[in-house]
Design an enzyme around this catalytic site. Structure first.
Site, short mmCIF file in Angstrom:
data_model
loop_
_atom_site.label_atom_id
_atom_site.label_comp_id
_atom_site.label_asym_id
_atom_site.label_seq_id
_atom_site.Cartn_x
_atom_site.Cartn_y
_atom_site.Cartn_z
N TYR A 1 -6.07 2.43 1.52
CA TYR A 1 -5.61 1.33 2.37
C TYR A 1 -4.08 1.30 2.43
O TYR A 1 -3.48 1.21 3.50
CB TYR A 1 -6.15 0.00 1.83
N TYR A 2 -3.45 1.41 1.28
CA TYR A 2 -1.98 1.42 1.25
C TYR A 2 -1.41 2.62 2.00
O TYR A 2 -0.41 2.51 2.71
CB TYR A 2 -1.46 1.41 -0.20
#
Lengths: 213, 213
Positions: B127-128
């Site tokens: 996600y990051y």
């Protein structure tokens, strides 16, 4: 030439190592697992773990003193898309940043045919997306002397040594052996610097096909 | 202002729509499912499907005539990382390309705290990474008037209206309601253009905190 091959344990990577060594280059096989290090050393090839989940600063220490980097790593179809984004995309970009930190200018990326055209990402879209953004970074966010090779569907057929860079609408396939040959030929021809080169099986010798780019 | 909210069906997105409408803006809620279109329409808010898996040219048709775009879409934790790369990264980038095609200059991205610092991607790394590359594209590969909001861990607490952009080493959390308030405040303050703004709960009123950036 001193060449560091990232992903040397992969199908294309190990063929590239073999051909680079045969062409007289000094090669370091960067691999994922200790068993692969042992395998290469048994064949007389220098090898070490190269951790694509690490940070660029650490990677850079391993890349210092090399003339060129080949990136042929891939998380493969068996791991999930979490590894696709962390290895094929972020791992690749970190290796580019590491190359710049280490002062290695030459970088050959093994990408995939049509990676730059979203409308042609028919299957394994996360993989194509990862390749797309890694290639974009290499082209637009680094000052590296890059070559991006975009092979078609990879086969285990014996190499024919004959390829083409003229790709029909429907794409095509290419032997992994001939992709490895194209990696070696790219490193030996400065004309391939700054180029994105699609490749499928054809009827032009690899070196000549790259010269016509 | 005519604002198109991409991801209006999400937790932050629907709060942003609510606050934008309350502030007198003309809002289109871009959502993922027909049921969400119906929900918004029942509340008197214009809504339509916005397909982040589509192509930029199609998206651009929907964005024409708007003054600003808010991107608060996310594939969420329930889908796999394949959707993280295809929605949170590639979907976001395609919406930026669509904004440029449609001639919409203003773009507010809801990102995540520490997205730009890989050493702080402790959990949900894919996600990051997706956020990192989407933000990088917005900053370096577009000519959009962007604001990138980087909220800390999102909570369902009621908003306090008080935040800070001074982030301690360990980060912090923030109410989704206050993130929505920051979206509205960003659109209303041109000073936030070209800025990456981390946000956690604090003791400065949202508008003032953004003015001090």
């Amino acid at each position: 030439m001193k060449v560091f091959v990232i992903g040397a344990g992969g199908n294309v990577g190990c063929l590239a190592v073999e051909k680079l060594v045969a062409a007289g280059h000094q090669v370091m096989a960067g691999v994922h697992r200790e068993a692969q290090v042992a395998d290469f050393k048994q064949q007389g090839v220098a090898a070490e773990i190269f951790d694509l989940l690490g940070q660029p600063e650490e990677m850079a220490k391993q890349l210092e003193g090399y003339d060129a980097i080949v990136f042929s790593a891939g998380s493969g179809g068996k791991t999930g898309s979490d590894m696709t984004i962390l290895v094929d995309l972020d791992g690749a970009v970190k290796s580019m940043q590491a190359a710049e930190i280490a002062g290695v200018k030459r970088y050959v990326m093994v990408s995939a045919i049509f990676a730059e055209d979203r409308t042609k990402w028919i299957s394994i879209k996360p993989y194509y997306a990862a390749k797309f953004y890694a290639d974009e970074w290499l082209r637009h966010r680094t000052a590296l002397d890059y070559t991006i090779l975009e092979p078609g569907a990879l086969t285990f057929e014996p190499g024919t040594g004959q390829v083409t860079t003229k790709i029909p609408e429907e794409g095509g396939s290419i032997s992994r052996t001939d992709v490895a040959a194209a990696i070696v030929a790219s490193l030996q021809q400065d004309k391939t610097i700054g180029k994105v080169i699609p490749l499928i099986q054809g009827d032009t010798p690899v070196e000549q096909a790259l010269q016509e780019i």
